[in-house]
Design a protein around this motif. Structure first.
Motif, PDB file in Angstrom:
ATOM      1  N   ARG A   1     -13.874 -10.464  -7.698  1.00  0.00           N
ATOM      2  CA  ARG A   1     -14.992 -10.826  -8.423  1.00  0.00           C
ATOM      3  C   ARG A   1     -15.732  -9.718  -9.054  1.00  0.00           C
ATOM      4  N   ALA A   2     -15.861  -8.468  -7.830  1.00  0.00           N
ATOM      5  CA  ALA A   2     -16.528  -7.313  -8.308  1.00  0.00           C
ATOM      6  C   ALA A   2     -15.593  -6.384  -9.309  1.00  0.00           C
ATOM      7  N   ALA A   3     -14.248  -6.498  -9.309  1.00  0.00           N
ATOM      8  CA  ALA A   3     -13.436  -5.995 -10.180  1.00  0.00           C
ATOM      9  C   ALA A   3     -13.362  -6.528 -11.498  1.00  0.00           C
ATOM     10  N   ARG A   4     -14.037  -7.785 -11.548  1.00  0.00           N
ATOM     11  CA  ARG A   4     -14.092  -8.619 -12.843  1.00  0.00           C
ATOM     12  C   ARG A   4     -12.745  -8.732 -13.020  1.00  0.00           C
ATOM     13  N   LEU A   5     -11.802  -9.291 -12.393  1.00  0.00           N
ATOM     14  CA  LEU A   5     -10.510  -9.663 -12.532  1.00  0.00           C
ATOM     15  C   LEU A   5      -9.866 -10.992 -11.724  1.00  0.00           C
ATOM     16  N   PRO A   6      -9.002 -11.780 -12.168  1.00  0.00           N
ATOM     17  CA  PRO A   6      -8.385 -12.934 -11.543  1.00  0.00           C
ATOM     18  C   PRO A   6      -7.540 -12.213 -10.415  1.00  0.00           C
ATOM     19  N   LEU A   7      -7.645 -13.191  -9.361  1.00  0.00           N
ATOM     20  CA  LEU A   7      -6.853 -13.008  -8.092  1.00  0.00           C
ATOM     21  C   LEU A   7      -5.658 -13.854  -8.207  1.00  0.00           C
ATOM     22  N   HIS A   8      -4.394 -13.286  -7.834  1.00  0.00           N
ATOM     23  CA  HIS A   8      -3.271 -14.302  -7.800  1.00  0.00           C
ATOM     24  C   HIS A   8      -2.804 -13.839  -6.374  1.00  0.00           C
ATOM     25  N   VAL A   9      -2.590 -14.909  -5.663  1.00  0.00           N
ATOM     26  CA  VAL A   9      -2.384 -14.814  -4.196  1.00  0.00           C
ATOM     27  C   VAL A   9      -0.837 -15.624  -3.843  1.00  0.00           C
ATOM     28  N   VAL A  10      -0.046 -14.751  -3.177  1.00  0.00           N
ATOM     29  CA  VAL A  10       1.216 -15.220  -2.905  1.00  0.00           C
ATOM     30  C   VAL A  10       1.280 -15.414  -1.451  1.00  0.00           C
ATOM     31  N   GLU A  11       1.380 -16.735  -0.857  1.00  0.00           N
ATOM     32  CA  GLU A  11       0.840 -17.115   0.490  1.00  0.00           C
ATOM     33  C   GLU A  11       2.416 -17.004   1.270  1.00  0.00           C
ATOM     34  N   ILE A  12       2.519 -16.343   2.306  1.00  0.00           N
ATOM     35  CA  ILE A  12       3.812 -16.721   3.189  1.00  0.00           C
ATOM     36  C   ILE A  12       3.351 -16.904   4.722  1.00  0.00           C
ATOM     37  N   SER A  13       4.145 -17.220   5.365  1.00  0.00           N
ATOM     38  CA  SER A  13       3.858 -17.726   7.083  1.00  0.00           C
ATOM     39  C   SER A  13       3.820 -16.511   7.951  1.00  0.00           C
TER      40      SER A  13
END
Length: 223
Positions: free
Chosen positions: A59-71
């Protein structure tokens, strides 16, 4: 016209410096941040930073976050499969390039490039080859503020966990430790700097030793 690029984002200082470099160069348009999160713990993989703080950074960088989840304990196959799905989505949307904050490890660079090749994407390294001692002090001089959140006790005294990444810390680092921690000696969390619209507030929690080796400084989102 600027080329769209996704930035591999750990939340640490090299990621933040890479973002500043890309924005300043004007040749690439950073359209998102890409992070790997360990699903079981809901924390940034390797760094151990809570997802809530990662989201606050985005949010502070004003960019969308894309998360790759791993176990937890995921092997290379699980990581590669999960990452490939995300990368294919970027490729389909017209993004062909991923930027990384790596500095000098050739085997890591080759791994990144080989990971992207099958999905028709390329890697760029905006900080590659920079002198790490100079880069570390440039980071501080630019107004960035970071904290050591993970220290490899086999490479650096675990008491450095939780320390501010400042000139005093750099002066105390043993000569064998890279000033940017490029060999995994330590990892950082960036809470403020010129790439953010404002600071990411946090409080310090407990320091935990895991696997008899890694000292994690827990950071808690400020209320």
């Amino acid at each position: 016209m600027s080329e769209p690029v996704v930035l591999s984002w750990s939340g640490g200082k090299d990621s933040a410096l890479a973002l500043r470099e890309l924005r300043g160069a004007g040749t690439h348009d950073v359209v998102g941040l890409l992070t790997t999160v360990t699903r079981d713990h809901d924390r940034v993989s390797m760094h151990g930073v809570r997802r809530a703080l990662l989201e606050a950074q985005a949010r502070a960088a004003r960019l969308p976050l894309h998360v790759v989840e791993i176990s937890a304990g995921a092997g290379n196959d699980e990581y590669a499969e999960s990452m490939s799905r995300m990368l294919e989505g970027f490729r389909a949307s017209g993004v062909h390039t991923v930027a990384f904050g790596d500095l000098f490890l050739g085997d890591v660079r080759r791994y990144r490039e080989e990971m992207l090749a099958p999905v028709g994407m390329r890697a760029i390294f905006p900080l590659w080859g920079r002198d790490t001692a100079a880069l570390a002090r440039e980071f501080i001089a630019a107004g960035f503020r970071a904290t050591l959140v993970c220290v490899d006790g086999e490479q650096l005294d675990g008491r450095f966990a939780g320390r501010a990444f400042d000139h005093s810390l750099l002066d105390e680092l043993p000569a064998r430790v890279d000033p940017c921690g490029e060999r995994g000696e330590f990892h950082t969390f960036v809470a403020d700097g010129p790439v953010f619209s404002g600071p990411v507030d946090f409080t310090r929690g407990e320091t935990v030793l895991r696997d008899g080796r890694f000292h994690f400084q827990d950071l808690l989102p400020a209320r």
